[in-house]
Design a protein around this motif. Sequence first.
Motif, PDB file in Angstrom:
ATOM      1  N   ALA A 106       0.833  -1.206   0.000  1.00  0.00           N
ATOM      2  CA  ALA A 106       0.000   0.000   0.000  1.00  0.00           C
ATOM      3  C   ALA A 106       0.866   1.253   0.000  1.00  0.00           C
ATOM      4  O   ALA A 106       0.554   2.234  -0.689  1.00  0.00           O
ATOM      5  CB  ALA A 106      -0.938  -0.007   1.203  1.00  0.00           C
ATOM      6  N   ASN A 107       1.965   1.243   0.741  1.00  0.00           N
ATOM      7  CA  ASN A 107       2.861   2.403   0.772  1.00  0.00           C
ATOM      8  C   ASN A 107       3.512   2.633  -0.590  1.00  0.00           C
ATOM      9  O   ASN A 107       3.665   3.777  -1.024  1.00  0.00           O
ATOM     10  CB  ASN A 107       3.931   2.233   1.855  1.00  0.00           C
ATOM     11  CG  ASN A 107       3.360   2.443   3.238  1.00  0.00           C
ATOM     12  OD1 ASN A 107       2.421   3.204   3.426  1.00  0.00           O
ATOM     13  ND2 ASN A 107       3.919   1.753   4.216  1.00  0.00           N
ATOM     14  N   VAL A 108       3.890   1.570  -1.260  1.00  0.00           N
ATOM     15  CA  VAL A 108       4.461   1.696  -2.604  1.00  0.00           C
ATOM     16  C   VAL A 108       3.422   2.292  -3.550  1.00  0.00           C
ATOM     17  O   VAL A 108       3.718   3.216  -4.311  1.00  0.00           O
ATOM     18  CB  VAL A 108       4.969   0.332  -3.124  1.00  0.00           C
ATOM     19  CG1 VAL A 108       5.321   0.407  -4.594  1.00  0.00           C
ATOM     20  CG2 VAL A 108       6.160  -0.144  -2.308  1.00  0.00           C
ATOM     21  N   PHE A 109       2.202   1.782  -3.496  1.00  0.00           N
ATOM     22  CA  PHE A 109       1.137   2.313  -4.357  1.00  0.00           C
ATOM     23  C   PHE A 109       0.902   3.796  -4.066  1.00  0.00           C
ATOM     24  O   PHE A 109       0.706   4.592  -4.977  1.00  0.00           O
ATOM     25  CB  PHE A 109      -0.156   1.522  -4.161  1.00  0.00           C
ATOM     26  CG  PHE A 109      -0.215   0.232  -4.931  1.00  0.00           C
ATOM     27  CD1 PHE A 109       0.925  -0.428  -5.353  1.00  0.00           C
ATOM     28  CD2 PHE A 109      -1.436  -0.341  -5.225  1.00  0.00           C
ATOM     29  CE1 PHE A 109       0.853  -1.613  -6.052  1.00  0.00           C
ATOM     30  CE2 PHE A 109      -1.525  -1.528  -5.936  1.00  0.00           C
ATOM     31  CZ  PHE A 109      -0.369  -2.162  -6.352  1.00  0.00           C
ATOM     32  N   ARG A 110       0.914   4.178  -2.788  1.00  0.00           N
ATOM     33  CA  ARG A 110       0.692   5.574  -2.421  1.00  0.00           C
ATOM     34  C   ARG A 110       1.789   6.462  -3.008  1.00  0.00           C
ATOM     35  O   ARG A 110       1.504   7.519  -3.564  1.00  0.00           O
ATOM     36  CB  ARG A 110       0.658   5.763  -0.908  1.00  0.00           C
ATOM     37  CG  ARG A 110       0.401   7.224  -0.531  1.00  0.00           C
ATOM     38  CD  ARG A 110       0.451   7.527   0.950  1.00  0.00           C
ATOM     39  NE  ARG A 110      -0.345   6.595   1.704  1.00  0.00           N
ATOM     40  CZ  ARG A 110       0.066   6.040   2.855  1.00  0.00           C
ATOM     41  NH1 ARG A 110       1.245   6.315   3.359  1.00  0.00           N
ATOM     42  NH2 ARG A 110      -0.720   5.213   3.506  1.00  0.00           N
ATOM     43  N   ARG A 111       3.037   6.022  -2.905  1.00  0.00           N
ATOM     44  CA  ARG A 111       4.140   6.813  -3.470  1.00  0.00           C
ATOM     45  C   ARG A 111       3.983   6.976  -4.977  1.00  0.00           C
ATOM     46  O   ARG A 111       4.198   8.058  -5.523  1.00  0.00           O
ATOM     47  CB  ARG A 111       5.486   6.151  -3.152  1.00  0.00           C
ATOM     48  CG  ARG A 111       5.968   6.419  -1.747  1.00  0.00           C
ATOM     49  CD  ARG A 111       7.440   6.076  -1.585  1.00  0.00           C
ATOM     50  NE  ARG A 111       7.745   4.706  -1.958  1.00  0.00           N
ATOM     51  CZ  ARG A 111       7.879   3.688  -1.110  1.00  0.00           C
ATOM     52  NH1 ARG A 111       7.725   3.898   0.185  1.00  0.00           N
ATOM     53  NH2 ARG A 111       8.172   2.480  -1.536  1.00  0.00           N
ATOM     54  N   ILE A 112       3.584   5.906  -5.643  1.00  0.00           N
ATOM     55  CA  ILE A 112       3.374   5.981  -7.101  1.00  0.00           C
ATOM     56  C   ILE A 112       2.259   6.940  -7.435  1.00  0.00           C
ATOM     57  O   ILE A 112       2.364   7.758  -8.358  1.00  0.00           O
ATOM     58  CB  ILE A 112       3.114   4.571  -7.680  1.00  0.00           C
ATOM     59  CG1 ILE A 112       4.377   3.706  -7.566  1.00  0.00           C
ATOM     60  CG2 ILE A 112       2.632   4.665  -9.122  1.00  0.00           C
ATOM     61  CD1 ILE A 112       4.151   2.243  -7.866  1.00  0.00           C
ATOM     62  N   GLU A 113       1.147   6.874  -6.692  1.00  0.00           N
ATOM     63  CA  GLU A 113       0.024   7.774  -6.923  1.00  0.00           C
ATOM     64  C   GLU A 113       0.402   9.233  -6.697  1.00  0.00           C
ATOM     65  O   GLU A 113      -0.082  10.128  -7.396  1.00  0.00           O
ATOM     66  CB  GLU A 113      -1.151   7.425  -5.992  1.00  0.00           C
ATOM     67  CG  GLU A 113      -1.840   6.147  -6.328  1.00  0.00           C
ATOM     68  CD  GLU A 113      -2.903   5.781  -5.294  1.00  0.00           C
ATOM     69  OE1 GLU A 113      -3.029   6.485  -4.261  1.00  0.00           O
ATOM     70  OE2 GLU A 113      -3.599   4.786  -5.510  1.00  0.00           O
ATOM     71  N   GLU A 114       1.251   9.483  -5.712  1.00  0.00           N
ATOM     72  CA  GLU A 114       1.600  10.854  -5.346  1.00  0.00           C
ATOM     73  C   GLU A 114       2.713  11.451  -6.205  1.00  0.00           C
ATOM     74  O   GLU A 114       2.912  12.658  -6.156  1.00  0.00           O
ATOM     75  CB  GLU A 114       1.996  10.905  -3.857  1.00  0.00           C
ATOM     76  CG  GLU A 114       0.821  10.651  -2.950  1.00  0.00           C
ATOM     77  CD  GLU A 114       1.221  10.534  -1.481  1.00  0.00           C
ATOM     78  OE1 GLU A 114       2.435  10.489  -1.181  1.00  0.00           O
ATOM     79  OE2 GLU A 114       0.311  10.470  -0.643  1.00  0.00           O
ATOM     80  N   GLU A 115       3.414  10.624  -6.954  1.00  0.00           N
ATOM     81  CA  GLU A 115       4.471  11.132  -7.818  1.00  0.00           C
ATOM     82  C   GLU A 115       3.873  12.062  -8.861  1.00  0.00           C
ATOM     83  O   GLU A 115       2.828  11.782  -9.443  1.00  0.00           O
ATOM     84  CB  GLU A 115       5.189   9.996  -8.536  1.00  0.00           C
ATOM     85  CG  GLU A 115       6.137   9.225  -7.677  1.00  0.00           C
ATOM     86  CD  GLU A 115       6.805   8.085  -8.444  1.00  0.00           C
ATOM     87  OE1 GLU A 115       6.540   7.910  -9.659  1.00  0.00           O
ATOM     88  OE2 GLU A 115       7.566   7.353  -7.802  1.00  0.00           O
ATOM     89  N   LYS A 116       4.567  13.145  -9.081  1.00  0.00           N
ATOM     90  CA  LYS A 116       4.125  14.061 -10.135  1.00  0.00           C
ATOM     91  C   LYS A 116       4.586  13.504 -11.456  1.00  0.00           C
ATOM     92  O   LYS A 116       5.678  12.958 -11.570  1.00  0.00           O
ATOM     93  CB  LYS A 116       4.707  15.448  -9.892  1.00  0.00           C
ATOM     94  CG  LYS A 116       4.169  16.083  -8.640  1.00  0.00           C
ATOM     95  CD  LYS A 116       4.704  17.457  -8.464  1.00  0.00           C
ATOM     96  CE  LYS A 116       4.110  18.049  -7.188  1.00  0.00           C
ATOM     97  NZ  LYS A 116       4.589  19.375  -6.917  1.00  0.00           N
TER      98      LYS A 116
END
Length: 81
Positions: free
Chosen positions: A69-79
């Motif tokens: 979930a943390n990996v997915f969150r980082r990917i989602e938040e990347e500009k």
Amino acid sequence: MSTHTVKANRRHPDADRQRIQVGHITFEYSSKNKTFALKACEAEHAKDRKPLFTGFIEKGMHKELLRLANVFRRIEEEKDE
């Protein structure tokens, strides 16, 4: 893992099963049996909606899912670059 088969779902529709949908995958789990199944919930044909994978919920598995979930969150938040 027979709790999660198509046949088990038809025979025991009121069995202890909860579902959480994530994208096009459904996580189906049973607290009583401590089992889970991953299902393709958007499959076009019913025969393709059977579990892709079943297993027992094991100690520490929640930590692995939190890491994902943390990996997915980082990917989602990347500009977008």
